[in-house]
Design a protein around this motif. Sequence first.
Motif, short mmCIF file in Angstrom:
data_model
loop_
_atom_site.label_atom_id
_atom_site.label_comp_id
_atom_site.label_asym_id
_atom_site.label_seq_id
_atom_site.Cartn_x
_atom_site.Cartn_y
_atom_site.Cartn_z
N GLN A 187 9.80 16.01 25.17
CA GLN A 187 8.66 16.06 24.37
C GLN A 187 7.70 16.81 24.61
N ILE B 55 6.46 20.33 22.93
CA ILE B 55 5.19 20.60 22.09
C ILE B 55 4.28 21.56 22.12
N SER C 123 3.68 24.59 19.69
CA SER C 123 2.30 24.66 19.05
C SER C 123 1.84 26.25 19.44
N HIS D 298 7.20 15.97 14.37
CA HIS D 298 6.58 17.19 14.70
C HIS D 298 7.19 18.21 13.84
N TRP E 64 -0.23 16.87 14.09
CA TRP E 64 0.27 16.84 15.77
C TRP E 64 -0.74 16.11 16.61
N ARG F 134 0.48 12.89 18.67
CA ARG F 134 0.30 12.70 20.24
C ARG F 134 -0.53 11.51 20.58
#
Length: 451
Positions: free
Chosen positions: A25, A29, A33, A88, A97, A101
Motif C-alpha cells: 500500500q 499510493i 497519486s 483509495h 487520500w 493515509r
Amino acid sequence: MVQAVAPVASLLFSVVLLLIGHGLQSTIIPLASKVMEFPDLSIGLAASAYFAGFVMGGIISPHLVVRAGHIRGFAVMVSSMSAAALLHPLLADQYAWILFRFTTGFCVAGLYLIIESWLNEFADNTNRGLIMSIYIVVNYAAFTTGQLLATLSDPENFFLFAIASIIISVAVMPVAMTKAAQPAPIAVVKLELFKVFRTAPAAIVAALLVGSVQGSHISFAAIYAVDKGYETLSQAPVFAAVFVIGGMIGQWPIGRISDRFDRRIVLLIISIFGILGSLLISSFDKAPFMLLLLMGGFIGAMVQPAYSLAAAHGYDHAETEGYVKMAAGLLVAFGIGSTLGPFITSIMMSYFGPDALFLFPAVMLALLCLYLVQRIVRKDAIQIEDKEGFDLAATSAAVGGIVTPELLSEEDKYVVVPDEWEAEPQDEEVQEEGKLDEEPESTSNIVNPEE
C-alpha cells in the motif's frame, strides 16, 4: 531458539501479513497519486498525514485497547486499515487520500503497539533480545516484500489495492485464533522531552533530522524513479525497496562498530557518506538502472542505521531507570521529523524537480554533521566500558512503540498503568463471560506527550 519463538509464532505471522500489505500500500499510493496527476504538495501532505496519524495513534491507542482488549482492538485496527486501502481507488480525490493515509498511520501505530506489548509479555531478560530482533528482521523483510509486490500491476488499478486489503484483513486470523493469553492493559509512558534533550542532546537532534530524511525517502523514492524516466511498474517499486534492503544490511555491522568508538563519530561518518551518496545520485541525469539501485542501497545503508545509532547514544547516557523516558523522547522526535520531512520535500520537488528528494536530505544530514562536530568538541565521549551494547531491537522500534534495553516495569516512575475501563451494567450472562476476559495487571509501551 525454536522454544523461544514458538509461543509468538502466530503473532509474527500476523506481522508478516500486515507488513506485506502495508508495504504494498505504501508503494502504490504515491505512484497512483502521480499517475492521477495529484500535485506534489498533496502527495507530500498525504505522506505527512500518515506519520502524523502514526504519532496520534501512539497517544490514543492505549486507551482504546484498555477499553476493548487486545484481540478486539487488533481486529478494529486491521478492519479500519483494510477499509482505508480499498477506499483509495473508490474515491480518487487528493484530499480524501490525505484522510485515508492519516487513518492508516493511526491504525499501524495501534497494531505495532498491540503486537509489541504481546511480544514483551512472552519475553524475559534471557530471551527478549532474540524475540525482538527476530521481530525487527521480520518487519524489514515483510515490508520489502510488499514493496516488490507493486510490480504485479499498474499502481492505479483496483487490483493492487484489493490485494493489499485482502492481505491486511487476513492478518487478523492468527491473532483471533491464538491460544496465547492476552497481555495486560497497556501502560502509558510519560514524556519529558526537555529532560531527555538535556541528557543526550545529540541523540534527540539526530532522531529529529534523521526522521525527516527517512520519511522523505520512504514517501518519494518511487516517485523519484518515475520522474527520472524509469518504468512505473517494473522499476520504481524496486528502487523504493532497495532503501529498506540497504538499511537492513547496514544496521547490525554499523551498530557493532559504534560499540567500539564514539557513536557520535560513527554517526558523523555515515552522515557524510549519506551526503556524498545523495549529491552523487542527484548528479545523474538518467543512470543505468543497476547503478541507480546500487546508489539507493548505499544511501539506505548509511541513512537507515542513523536512528539506531542515535538511540544507542541516548541509552548510553541514560540511567537504567531513565530508559523509558529516553525511548519515548527519541521516538517522538523521530515522529515529528518524519511528519515534517515529506511535506518540505514535496514543496522542494515542485520547485526544483525530483532531485530535491536527495538534496533536502543532504541539507538535513549536513546540519546534523555540524551539530555533531560541535558536540564532539564540547563534550568528551563516554567510555567504552560504560556503553550499552548495541541492541537491534531497542534501537529500531517503530514510532509509537517503546522498546528499551530492559523490560518495562510498572514500578518505573515514568510508566503509568491506566485504570481498566469500567463497563456499563450488563446482564448476568454477559457479566460472567466478561470475567473470563479480564486481563491481569502488567505494563507495555506507548508515548503520552500530554503527561
